[in-house]
Design a protein around this motif. Structure first.
Motif, PDB file in Angstrom:
ATOM      1  N   LEU A  99      -4.820  -7.899 -15.712  1.00  0.00           N
ATOM      2  CA  LEU A  99      -4.330  -7.587 -14.355  1.00  0.00           C
ATOM      3  C   LEU A  99      -3.092  -8.422 -14.032  1.00  0.00           C
ATOM      4  O   LEU A  99      -2.079  -7.892 -13.571  1.00  0.00           O
ATOM      5  CB  LEU A  99      -5.435  -7.848 -13.316  1.00  0.00           C
ATOM      6  CG  LEU A  99      -4.967  -7.773 -11.861  1.00  0.00           C
ATOM      7  CD1 LEU A  99      -4.544  -6.355 -11.467  1.00  0.00           C
ATOM      8  CD2 LEU A  99      -6.052  -8.266 -10.893  1.00  0.00           C
ATOM      9  N   MET A 125      -9.826  -3.318 -11.891  1.00  0.00           N
ATOM     10  CA  MET A 125      -8.780  -4.317 -11.561  1.00  0.00           C
ATOM     11  C   MET A 125      -8.077  -4.001 -10.254  1.00  0.00           C
ATOM     12  O   MET A 125      -7.474  -4.869  -9.634  1.00  0.00           O
ATOM     13  CB  MET A 125      -7.741  -4.382 -12.692  1.00  0.00           C
ATOM     14  CG  MET A 125      -8.291  -4.957 -13.976  1.00  0.00           C
ATOM     15  SD  MET A 125      -7.081  -4.792 -15.321  1.00  0.00           S
ATOM     16  CE  MET A 125      -8.165  -4.832 -16.750  1.00  0.00           C
ATOM     17  N   LYS A 156       5.175  -5.797  -4.295  1.00  0.00           N
ATOM     18  CA  LYS A 156       4.362  -5.244  -5.385  1.00  0.00           C
ATOM     19  C   LYS A 156       3.900  -3.825  -5.069  1.00  0.00           C
ATOM     20  O   LYS A 156       4.029  -3.350  -3.944  1.00  0.00           O
ATOM     21  CB  LYS A 156       3.122  -6.119  -5.563  1.00  0.00           C
ATOM     22  CG  LYS A 156       3.417  -7.571  -5.938  1.00  0.00           C
ATOM     23  CD  LYS A 156       2.110  -8.308  -6.204  1.00  0.00           C
ATOM     24  CE  LYS A 156       2.328  -9.663  -6.837  1.00  0.00           C
ATOM     25  NZ  LYS A 156       2.701 -10.696  -5.873  1.00  0.00           N
ATOM     26  N   PHE A 185      -9.163  -3.687  -7.451  1.00  0.00           N
ATOM     27  CA  PHE A 185      -9.699  -4.429  -6.306  1.00  0.00           C
ATOM     28  C   PHE A 185      -9.123  -5.836  -6.197  1.00  0.00           C
ATOM     29  O   PHE A 185      -9.441  -6.562  -5.255  1.00  0.00           O
ATOM     30  CB  PHE A 185     -11.232  -4.481  -6.391  1.00  0.00           C
ATOM     31  CG  PHE A 185     -11.848  -3.114  -6.250  1.00  0.00           C
ATOM     32  CD1 PHE A 185     -12.058  -2.570  -4.997  1.00  0.00           C
ATOM     33  CD2 PHE A 185     -12.149  -2.348  -7.364  1.00  0.00           C
ATOM     34  CE1 PHE A 185     -12.588  -1.288  -4.859  1.00  0.00           C
ATOM     35  CE2 PHE A 185     -12.678  -1.073  -7.231  1.00  0.00           C
ATOM     36  CZ  PHE A 185     -12.906  -0.541  -5.977  1.00  0.00           C
ATOM     37  N   VAL A 235      -9.706   6.369  -9.944  1.00  0.00           N
ATOM     38  CA  VAL A 235      -8.672   5.665  -9.174  1.00  0.00           C
ATOM     39  C   VAL A 235      -8.790   6.018  -7.688  1.00  0.00           C
ATOM     40  O   VAL A 235      -8.805   5.136  -6.822  1.00  0.00           O
ATOM     41  CB  VAL A 235      -7.266   5.985  -9.733  1.00  0.00           C
ATOM     42  CG1 VAL A 235      -6.182   5.380  -8.866  1.00  0.00           C
ATOM     43  CG2 VAL A 235      -7.157   5.512 -11.176  1.00  0.00           C
ATOM     44  N   PHE A 277      -0.977   2.029 -11.434  1.00  0.00           N
ATOM     45  CA  PHE A 277       0.013   3.071 -11.712  1.00  0.00           C
ATOM     46  C   PHE A 277       0.967   2.696 -12.842  1.00  0.00           C
ATOM     47  O   PHE A 277       1.946   3.390 -13.095  1.00  0.00           O
ATOM     48  CB  PHE A 277       0.747   3.449 -10.417  1.00  0.00           C
ATOM     49  CG  PHE A 277      -0.227   3.971  -9.397  1.00  0.00           C
ATOM     50  CD1 PHE A 277      -1.033   5.060  -9.691  1.00  0.00           C
ATOM     51  CD2 PHE A 277      -0.389   3.341  -8.175  1.00  0.00           C
ATOM     52  CE1 PHE A 277      -1.977   5.520  -8.781  1.00  0.00           C
ATOM     53  CE2 PHE A 277      -1.323   3.791  -7.260  1.00  0.00           C
ATOM     54  CZ  PHE A 277      -2.122   4.889  -7.570  1.00  0.00           C
ATOM     55  N   HIS A 289       0.842  -1.189   0.000  1.00  0.00           N
ATOM     56  CA  HIS A 289       0.000   0.000   0.000  1.00  0.00           C
ATOM     57  C   HIS A 289       0.890   1.256   0.000  1.00  0.00           C
ATOM     58  O   HIS A 289       0.681   2.191  -0.788  1.00  0.00           O
ATOM     59  CB  HIS A 289      -0.913  -0.053   1.230  1.00  0.00           C
ATOM     60  CG  HIS A 289      -2.041   0.911   1.185  1.00  0.00           C
ATOM     61  ND1 HIS A 289      -3.122   0.819   2.020  1.00  0.00           N
ATOM     62  CD2 HIS A 289      -2.262   2.009   0.426  1.00  0.00           C
ATOM     63  CE1 HIS A 289      -3.947   1.815   1.755  1.00  0.00           C
ATOM     64  NE2 HIS A 289      -3.447   2.544   0.804  1.00  0.00           N
ATOM     65  N   GLU A 345       1.316   4.271  -2.958  1.00  0.00           N
ATOM     66  CA  GLU A 345       1.164   5.720  -2.772  1.00  0.00           C
ATOM     67  C   GLU A 345       2.356   6.460  -3.386  1.00  0.00           C
ATOM     68  O   GLU A 345       2.191   7.495  -4.031  1.00  0.00           O
ATOM     69  CB  GLU A 345       1.067   6.062  -1.279  1.00  0.00           C
ATOM     70  CG  GLU A 345      -0.100   5.416  -0.543  1.00  0.00           C
ATOM     71  CD  GLU A 345      -1.447   6.095  -0.804  1.00  0.00           C
ATOM     72  OE1 GLU A 345      -1.469   7.135  -1.475  1.00  0.00           O
ATOM     73  OE2 GLU A 345      -2.466   5.556  -0.341  1.00  0.00           O
TER      74      GLU A 345
HETATM   75  N1  3HC Z   1      -2.171  -4.525  -8.176  1.00  0.00           N
HETATM   76  C1  3HC Z   1      -1.066  -5.223  -7.838  1.00  0.00           C
HETATM   77  N2  3HC Z   1      -1.131  -6.403  -7.159  1.00  0.00           N
HETATM   78  C2  3HC Z   1      -2.362  -6.861  -6.830  1.00  0.00           C
HETATM   79  C3  3HC Z   1      -3.543  -6.172  -7.150  1.00  0.00           C
HETATM   80  C4  3HC Z   1      -3.414  -4.952  -7.857  1.00  0.00           C
HETATM   81  N3  3HC Z   1      -4.467  -4.239  -8.228  1.00  0.00           N
HETATM   82  N4  3HC Z   1      -4.582  -6.880  -6.677  1.00  0.00           N
HETATM   83  C5  3HC Z   1      -4.086  -7.978  -6.107  1.00  0.00           C
HETATM   84  N5  3HC Z   1      -2.754  -7.966  -6.199  1.00  0.00           N
HETATM   85  C6  3HC Z   1      -1.837  -9.010  -5.737  1.00  0.00           C
HETATM   86  C7  3HC Z   1      -1.903  -9.170  -4.229  1.00  0.00           C
HETATM   87  O1  3HC Z   1      -1.055  -8.268  -3.600  1.00  0.00           O
HETATM   88  C8  3HC Z   1      -1.499 -10.614  -4.057  1.00  0.00           C
HETATM   89  O2  3HC Z   1      -0.089 -10.745  -4.221  1.00  0.00           O
HETATM   90  P1  3HC Z   1       0.877 -11.144  -2.969  1.00  0.00           P
HETATM   91  O3  3HC Z   1       0.260 -12.351  -2.325  1.00  0.00           O
HETATM   92  O4  3HC Z   1       2.207 -11.349  -3.568  1.00  0.00           O
HETATM   93  O5  3HC Z   1       0.841  -9.987  -2.054  1.00  0.00           O
HETATM   94  C9  3HC Z   1      -2.109 -11.280  -5.265  1.00  0.00           C
HETATM   95  O6  3HC Z   1      -2.295 -10.257  -6.238  1.00  0.00           O
HETATM   96  C10 3HC Z   1      -3.427 -11.975  -4.965  1.00  0.00           C
HETATM   97  O7  3HC Z   1      -4.420 -11.035  -4.539  1.00  0.00           O
HETATM   98  P2  3HC Z   1      -5.266 -11.160  -3.187  1.00  0.00           P
HETATM   99  O8  3HC Z   1      -6.639 -10.677  -3.486  1.00  0.00           O
HETATM  100  O9  3HC Z   1      -5.148 -12.527  -2.614  1.00  0.00           O
HETATM  101  O10 3HC Z   1      -4.462 -10.153  -2.264  1.00  0.00           O
HETATM  102  P3  3HC Z   1      -4.949  -9.229  -1.061  1.00  0.00           P
HETATM  103  O11 3HC Z   1      -5.840 -10.008  -0.143  1.00  0.00           O
HETATM  104  O12 3HC Z   1      -3.760  -8.581  -0.469  1.00  0.00           O
HETATM  105  O13 3HC Z   1      -5.876  -8.123  -1.759  1.00  0.00           O
HETATM  106  C11 3HC Z   1      -5.764  -5.772  -2.231  1.00  0.00           C
HETATM  107  C12 3HC Z   1      -5.337  -7.174  -2.657  1.00  0.00           C
HETATM  108  C13 3HC Z   1      -7.267  -5.651  -2.380  1.00  0.00           C
HETATM  109  C14 3HC Z   1      -5.077  -4.755  -3.163  1.00  0.00           C
HETATM  110  C15 3HC Z   1      -5.358  -5.559  -0.755  1.00  0.00           C
HETATM  111  O14 3HC Z   1      -4.009  -5.835  -0.572  1.00  0.00           O
HETATM  112  C16 3HC Z   1      -5.621  -4.188  -0.229  1.00  0.00           C
HETATM  113  O15 3HC Z   1      -6.762  -3.842   0.056  1.00  0.00           O
HETATM  114  N6  3HC Z   1      -4.551  -3.381  -0.021  1.00  0.00           N
HETATM  115  C17 3HC Z   1      -4.643  -2.076   0.609  1.00  0.00           C
HETATM  116  C18 3HC Z   1      -4.969  -1.009  -0.370  1.00  0.00           C
HETATM  117  C19 3HC Z   1      -3.921  -0.805  -1.405  1.00  0.00           C
HETATM  118  O16 3HC Z   1      -2.853  -1.340  -1.412  1.00  0.00           O
HETATM  119  N7  3HC Z   1      -4.259   0.040  -2.379  1.00  0.00           N
HETATM  120  C20 3HC Z   1      -3.396   0.430  -3.430  1.00  0.00           C
HETATM  121  C21 3HC Z   1      -4.288   1.133  -4.346  1.00  0.00           C
HETATM  122  S1  3HC Z   1      -3.891   2.710  -4.813  1.00  0.00           S
HETATM  123  C22 3HC Z   1      -3.544   3.753  -3.568  1.00  0.00           C
HETATM  124  O17 3HC Z   1      -3.657   3.433  -2.466  1.00  0.00           O
HETATM  125  C23 3HC Z   1      -3.046   5.129  -3.896  1.00  0.00           C
HETATM  126  C24 3HC Z   1      -4.131   6.150  -3.963  1.00  0.00           C
HETATM  127  O18 3HC Z   1      -3.546   7.387  -4.014  1.00  0.00           O
HETATM  128  C25 3HC Z   1      -4.994   6.016  -5.153  1.00  0.00           C
END
Ligand code: 3HC
Length: 333
Positions: free
Chosen positions: A285, A214, A124, A216, A146, A129, A59, A63
């Motif tokens: 994705l 994607m 990751k 999510f 986004v 982005f 996360h 950012e």
């Molecule tokens: N991009 C990159 N990787 C992703 C992804 C995406 N959109 N969605 C899933 N993945 C990865 C996961 O990280 C996981 O890999 P890992 O086991 O090596 O970590 C794999 O794909 C399988 O996905 P899962 O659904 O099992 O993984 P999670 O339970 O971790 O769910 C998530 C993924 C919903 C993104 C969760 O980690 C989450 O809610 N994270 C917190 C929010 C976050 O990181 N947001 C980033 C978005 S943008 C942002 O915040 C900036 C703002 O300014 C816009």
């Protein structure tokens, strides 16, 4: 319903029980069952700690990397006012990264190690982005779609079982709400401008819609981490549930903008009480996550360069901290 952060987002069901699983310390299980917050001083199962480090670090990296696509437009924003707003927004993203690295550090990891893992591709960052920002309207689409998706995903994280992450998310979500509105306002201005401006806004929405869905993550059946993270109260909703919430929130907003979402299958389903929508191409994705998106290489090269260019700042800060510590030692002696 207008939610706490001013978006059309229904608050999560906070009364839902959080099941605890596995061989976990009694105190930890009691905290989860009682809806209490887990704090760094508590006895945490190792797997819980590792999952949190993985998610919070990803996360934080998102950012910081997320500053790049919009930073690209600071020098070209169409007015001084737009420039000032965009600069403030990009700066906010840096702040979010800092809160999140600090939250990760409460789990006993070092920020420098996390950055090293990002730079070497072992951790990751969000797929979104890795798409280019080709026009000024893309800045609007990023803000509206986004940041809108980020809010839907992150408001429930304010109730995450881990205290430092949940507390960091409160401020992050408030700021994201402002970011989402500025994106909406950019698109509103363009979509009510000249035909060329409206076409530019539509083109940005056409390119950013599917990648926003994607964000999510994979579908629930294909999400290896979801079940455990939900059992621990880290995630409160599944990837598909949040994706659906985002579609439900966004379709009426697109109508208000006078723009079309590029999915002919979107229609209200009375029986489900939700909008139906077309199939997301998850192959795309997975390809982007693997490093094959349009901008992965560029984003990472820029990030590593920025880190190397900032070495002198870290060295100066360390030298200053050493000097302060030596002075404090001399005062005590
Ligand atoms: N991009 C990159 N990787 C992703 C992804 C995406 N959109 N969605 C899933 N993945 C990865 C996961 O990280 C996981 O890999 P890992 O086991 O090596 O970590 C794999 O794909 C399988 O996905 P899962 O659904 O099992 O993984 P999670 O339970 O971790 O769910 C998530 C993924 C919903 C993104 C969760 O980690 C989450 O809610 N994270 C917190 C929010 C976050 O990181 N947001 C980033 C978005 S943008 C942002 O915040 C900036 C703002 O300014 C816009």
């Amino acid at each position: 319903m207008v939610g706490v952060y001013g978006n059309d987002f229904t608050a999560p069901d906070e009364t839902a029980p959080r099941p605890a699983t596995g061989d976990e310390p009694e105190t930890f299980r009691a905290l989860l069952e009682g809806e209490g917050r887990v704090e760094p001083r508590d006895d945490l199962p190792d797997a819980y700690r590792r999952t949190l480090v993985r998610q919070i670090a990803q996360h934080a990296h998102s950012e910081i990397i997320g500053m790049q696509p919009e930073g690209n437009w600071i020098s070209r924003a169409p007015s001084l006012r737009r420039k000032a707003i965009l600069m403030a927004k990009v700066q906010d993203e840096a702040g979010h990264g800092l809160y999140l690295y600090a939250a990760a550090e409460t789990l006993g990891v070092d920020r420098a190690d996390l950055l090293d893992q990002l730079h070497s591709g072992r951790q990751k960052y969000s797929s979104i982005f890795n798409y280019p920002t080709l026009t000024w309207a893309d800045v609007g689409a990023i803000g509206w779609l986004v940041d809108g998706a980020a809010i839907v995903n992150q408001v429930p994280l304010c109730r995450c079982s881990y205290g430092p992450y949940a507390r960091a998310m409160i401020r992050v979500c408030k700021e994201e709400s402002f970011h989402q509105r500025q994106g909406f306002e950019i698109l509103h201005t363009l979509s009510h401008g000249t035909p060329a401006q409206k076409a530019m806004a539509q083109d940005a929405v056409d390119r950013y819609w599917w990648p926003s869905l994607m964000m999510f993550g994979p579908p629930d059946d294909d999400s290896p981490n979801s079940a455990q993270s939900m059992a621990w109260g880290i995630k409160r909703f599944s990837n598909d549930d949040l994706r659906q919430r985002f579609v439900d929130m966004t379709v009426p907003q697109a109508e208000a903008l006078g723009l079309t979402l590029p999915d002919p299958e979107i229609r209200w389903n009375d029986e489900r009480g939700h909008y139906d929508f077309g199939e997301v191409d998850f192959t795309e994705l997975f390809e982007v996550i693997k490093g094959n998106g349009p901008c992965n290489a560029e984003r990472m090269a820029h990030r590593v360069r920025a880190h190397e260019d900032g070495a002198w700042v870290r060295e100066a800060a360390n030298a200053y901290a050493d000097k302060q510590a030596a002075r404090a030692g001399a005062d005590v002696a």
